[in-house]
Scaffold this motif. Sequence first.
Motif, PDB file in Angstrom:
ATOM      1  N   PHE A 107     -11.077 -19.886  -9.624  1.00  8.97           N
ATOM      2  CA  PHE A 107     -12.210 -19.808  -8.440  1.00  8.97           C
ATOM      3  C   PHE A 107     -13.542 -20.199  -8.781  1.00  8.97           C
ATOM      4  O   PHE A 107     -13.740 -19.790 -10.017  1.00  8.97           O
ATOM      5  CB  PHE A 107     -12.040 -18.295  -7.988  1.00  8.97           C
ATOM      6  N   ASN A 108     -14.087 -21.109  -7.999  1.00  7.61           N
ATOM      7  CA  ASN A 108     -15.323 -21.628  -8.292  1.00  7.61           C
ATOM      8  C   ASN A 108     -16.392 -20.920  -7.730  1.00  7.61           C
ATOM      9  O   ASN A 108     -16.436 -21.091  -6.453  1.00  7.61           O
ATOM     10  CB  ASN A 108     -15.471 -22.904  -8.157  1.00  7.61           C
ATOM     11  N   TYR A 109     -17.154 -20.031  -7.997  1.00  9.24           N
ATOM     12  CA  TYR A 109     -18.007 -19.044  -7.519  1.00  9.24           C
ATOM     13  C   TYR A 109     -19.130 -19.738  -7.140  1.00  9.24           C
ATOM     14  O   TYR A 109     -20.145 -19.463  -6.195  1.00  9.24           O
ATOM     15  CB  TYR A 109     -18.451 -17.882  -8.216  1.00  9.24           C
ATOM     16  N   ASP A 110     -19.601 -20.909  -7.614  1.00 13.87           N
ATOM     17  CA  ASP A 110     -20.775 -21.890  -7.237  1.00 13.87           C
ATOM     18  C   ASP A 110     -20.585 -22.690  -6.124  1.00 13.87           C
ATOM     19  O   ASP A 110     -21.577 -23.144  -5.641  1.00 13.87           O
ATOM     20  CB  ASP A 110     -21.184 -22.845  -8.421  1.00 13.87           C
ATOM     21  N   HIS A 111     -19.368 -22.735  -5.425  1.00  9.78           N
ATOM     22  CA  HIS A 111     -19.351 -23.404  -4.290  1.00  9.78           C
ATOM     23  C   HIS A 111     -19.904 -22.887  -3.044  1.00  9.78           C
ATOM     24  O   HIS A 111     -20.037 -21.712  -3.045  1.00  9.78           O
ATOM     25  CB  HIS A 111     -17.851 -23.666  -4.095  1.00  9.78           C
ATOM     26  N   SER A 112     -20.545 -23.406  -2.108  1.00 10.53           N
ATOM     27  CA  SER A 112     -20.960 -22.850  -0.908  1.00 10.53           C
ATOM     28  C   SER A 112     -19.901 -22.427   0.057  1.00 10.53           C
ATOM     29  O   SER A 112     -20.015 -21.629   0.962  1.00 10.53           O
ATOM     30  CB  SER A 112     -21.996 -23.723  -0.148  1.00 10.53           C
ATOM     31  N   VAL A 113     -18.746 -22.798  -0.260  1.00  7.43           N
ATOM     32  CA  VAL A 113     -17.453 -22.392   0.337  1.00  7.43           C
ATOM     33  C   VAL A 113     -16.499 -22.223  -0.522  1.00  7.43           C
ATOM     34  O   VAL A 113     -16.330 -22.334  -1.685  1.00  7.43           O
ATOM     35  CB  VAL A 113     -16.829 -23.632   1.573  1.00  7.43           C
ATOM     36  N   TRP A 114     -15.488 -21.394  -0.065  1.00  3.69           N
ATOM     37  CA  TRP A 114     -14.208 -20.887  -0.818  1.00  3.69           C
ATOM     38  C   TRP A 114     -13.585 -21.879  -1.439  1.00  3.69           C
ATOM     39  O   TRP A 114     -13.007 -23.071  -0.428  1.00  3.69           O
ATOM     40  CB  TRP A 114     -13.414 -19.644   0.330  1.00  3.69           C
ATOM     41  N   ALA A 115     -13.391 -22.202  -2.531  1.00  2.06           N
ATOM     42  CA  ALA A 115     -12.678 -23.163  -3.353  1.00  2.06           C
ATOM     43  C   ALA A 115     -12.397 -22.722  -4.555  1.00  2.06           C
ATOM     44  O   ALA A 115     -12.764 -22.059  -5.435  1.00  2.06           O
ATOM     45  CB  ALA A 115     -13.506 -24.398  -3.368  1.00  2.06           C
ATOM     46  N   TYR A 116     -11.423 -23.860  -5.273  1.00  2.35           N
ATOM     47  CA  TYR A 116     -11.119 -23.673  -6.391  1.00  2.35           C
ATOM     48  C   TYR A 116     -11.123 -24.981  -7.372  1.00  2.35           C
ATOM     49  O   TYR A 116     -11.289 -25.970  -6.762  1.00  2.35           O
ATOM     50  CB  TYR A 116      -9.495 -23.152  -6.642  1.00  2.35           C
ATOM     51  N   ASP A 117     -11.295 -24.931  -8.499  1.00  8.29           N
ATOM     52  CA  ASP A 117     -11.024 -25.920  -9.462  1.00  8.29           C
ATOM     53  C   ASP A 117      -9.770 -25.952 -10.130  1.00  8.29           C
ATOM     54  O   ASP A 117      -9.084 -25.062 -10.065  1.00  8.29           O
ATOM     55  CB  ASP A 117     -12.150 -25.753 -10.924  1.00  8.29           C
ATOM     56  N   TRP A 118      -9.382 -26.953 -10.496  1.00  3.80           N
ATOM     57  CA  TRP A 118      -7.764 -27.356 -10.727  1.00  3.80           C
ATOM     58  C   TRP A 118      -7.549 -28.079 -12.161  1.00  3.80           C
ATOM     59  O   TRP A 118      -8.169 -28.900 -12.839  1.00  3.80           O
ATOM     60  CB  TRP A 118      -7.222 -28.254  -9.758  1.00  3.80           C
ATOM     61  N   LEU A 119      -6.454 -27.469 -12.852  1.00  4.62           N
ATOM     62  CA  LEU A 119      -6.038 -28.040 -14.164  1.00  4.62           C
ATOM     63  C   LEU A 119      -4.451 -27.969 -14.069  1.00  4.62           C
ATOM     64  O   LEU A 119      -4.121 -27.233 -13.069  1.00  4.62           O
ATOM     65  CB  LEU A 119      -6.309 -27.075 -15.318  1.00  4.62           C
ATOM     66  N   TYR A 120      -3.687 -28.699 -14.735  1.00  4.74           N
ATOM     67  CA  TYR A 120      -2.137 -28.671 -14.469  1.00  4.74           C
ATOM     68  C   TYR A 120      -1.420 -28.589 -15.864  1.00  4.74           C
ATOM     69  O   TYR A 120      -2.177 -29.147 -17.015  1.00  4.74           O
ATOM     70  CB  TYR A 120      -1.937 -30.248 -13.989  1.00  4.74           C
ATOM     71  N   ILE A 121      -0.306 -28.068 -15.840  1.00  3.22           N
ATOM     72  CA  ILE A 121       0.419 -28.337 -16.945  1.00  3.22           C
ATOM     73  C   ILE A 121       1.851 -28.496 -16.637  1.00  3.22           C
ATOM     74  O   ILE A 121       2.497 -28.411 -15.674  1.00  3.22           O
ATOM     75  CB  ILE A 121       0.575 -26.655 -17.623  1.00  3.22           C
TER      76      ILE A 121
END
Length: 486
Positions: free
Chosen positions: A314-328
């Motif tokens: 979860f990216n708390y810096d965004h002005s809207v509710w959003a995530y950053d992503w990584l993959y395995i």
Amino acid sequence: MKKSLIIYLINFFVITACAQESKSINSDAVNWIPYLTKNGDYIYVDKNLKQQINTSFAYAQKFTETGYAIVSDKNRKDAVIDSYGNIIIDYTEESISLNTINNLTLIKKELEYDKKMPVWKWDWNIMGGDIKKSQTYKKTEILVLETNQLILSEDVPYDEEDFNIGYYSFDGNHILMNDNLYEIKNNKFKKLKSNIDRALDKGRYIPTSSEKFNIHDIKTKKPILADLVETKKIEVALNKQLFVLDSINQDRYAPDVPKLLQNLQTKEIYIYPEYDKAFPKEIKNVSAEQLAFLKDVSLVYSVNNSPYFILGRFNYDHSVWAYDWLYIDQEGNVLDKINVKDFFILDRVGYLVWPDKHMILPKNEIKKYNKIGKISSVYNNENLYIINTCNEQNGEKKGLWNIKTNRWELEPIYSSIQSLDSKNNIYALKKEKTEAYILFNLKTLKQIGDKSYDFIYSNGFAHIKKPNNEDLYFYIDIKTGKEYRD
């Protein structure tokens, strides 16, 4: 008791006889349209407006592919007719709905009524001095119209479980309906199992359980995975040390099937939504930046039909509710990007969480707007997305973005965009909230017809309100704009 039995037998033979008479259906009926006449009733016509049944109805629905339709009389009672206009199920106080599968017709009949309750179930209103001695119940029956086979009969309080004729198809002969697994063979429904919580792809499903969960396959009697238990963390090897992913996939309300299931013997963890593969036991070749990311992961999804898992922070810096992503991947390799089709992570109201705006829109487009809001995919078209935008010039508006061509198919100037037929590129558009919908062909970039509607459904059912506030409900051909009414 004898009288009830006699009435039941009479009804059984009448319905069975009617069903037998209707076996030879008119296959053209599926293309007939209810036509609203100037008298306010409905008749059935073909594409050339030629009447097909010499009967009018207060209301009429389209025919199913099996040759049956629901009609109503002036008292708002429903009935079922066949493609020759014969009444198969007489007008009744029960609400009726139809669905089809394997050239069979499912019918649901539901009736609400007040049931007198025993004294210990009375609702005592001490303050008001009133005593409610009855409770609203609903009786639901689901039958196969052609064979009169009773599939379900339930009589429950109104605010308890709902029963319906929607189903999930595992293959041509197995369906899940109302938490029951059925096999369809020789036009008969055979219940194989009850209390199934979740249908999975590739013929798999998870029965209801409170502690240990099993994953079954419709082709085998024994579970393919047994005694899985809920876990709230994932333990993996990282740089030869134990690394723990915890506080992940947490919901406000606990799901019936946990999103992380672990085999206690092998320690393998299977992950929502399809539980189709085990999470790797070791994570390899992690950079310092990726390690910092992994420490804050709160969302883990398994991408079905691929070797990948999605990790969300979860990216708390965004002005809207959003995530950053990584993959395995299954081998434990950490990836910054993956290429998969037809996989989405949705929030509770059906809007996209993954892929997010940064994967769909280029940076220059995002910068044009104060806010990129909710995004939804277009059904049966992996390249098109309906995107909510907001800027000072237009306010909140929707547009249609093509991720393949990297351009707006419809500029974000609309208050509402609805996909009616993705195969033929037909949409219902409304510019302002106070305006009506128009039909629009995305292929020709032209309006279809010259009329507007308060609403239009994908089957062509539409509504307008006349100047005298009279409501008109009728069908239109969404491909041409042709209206089926006087």
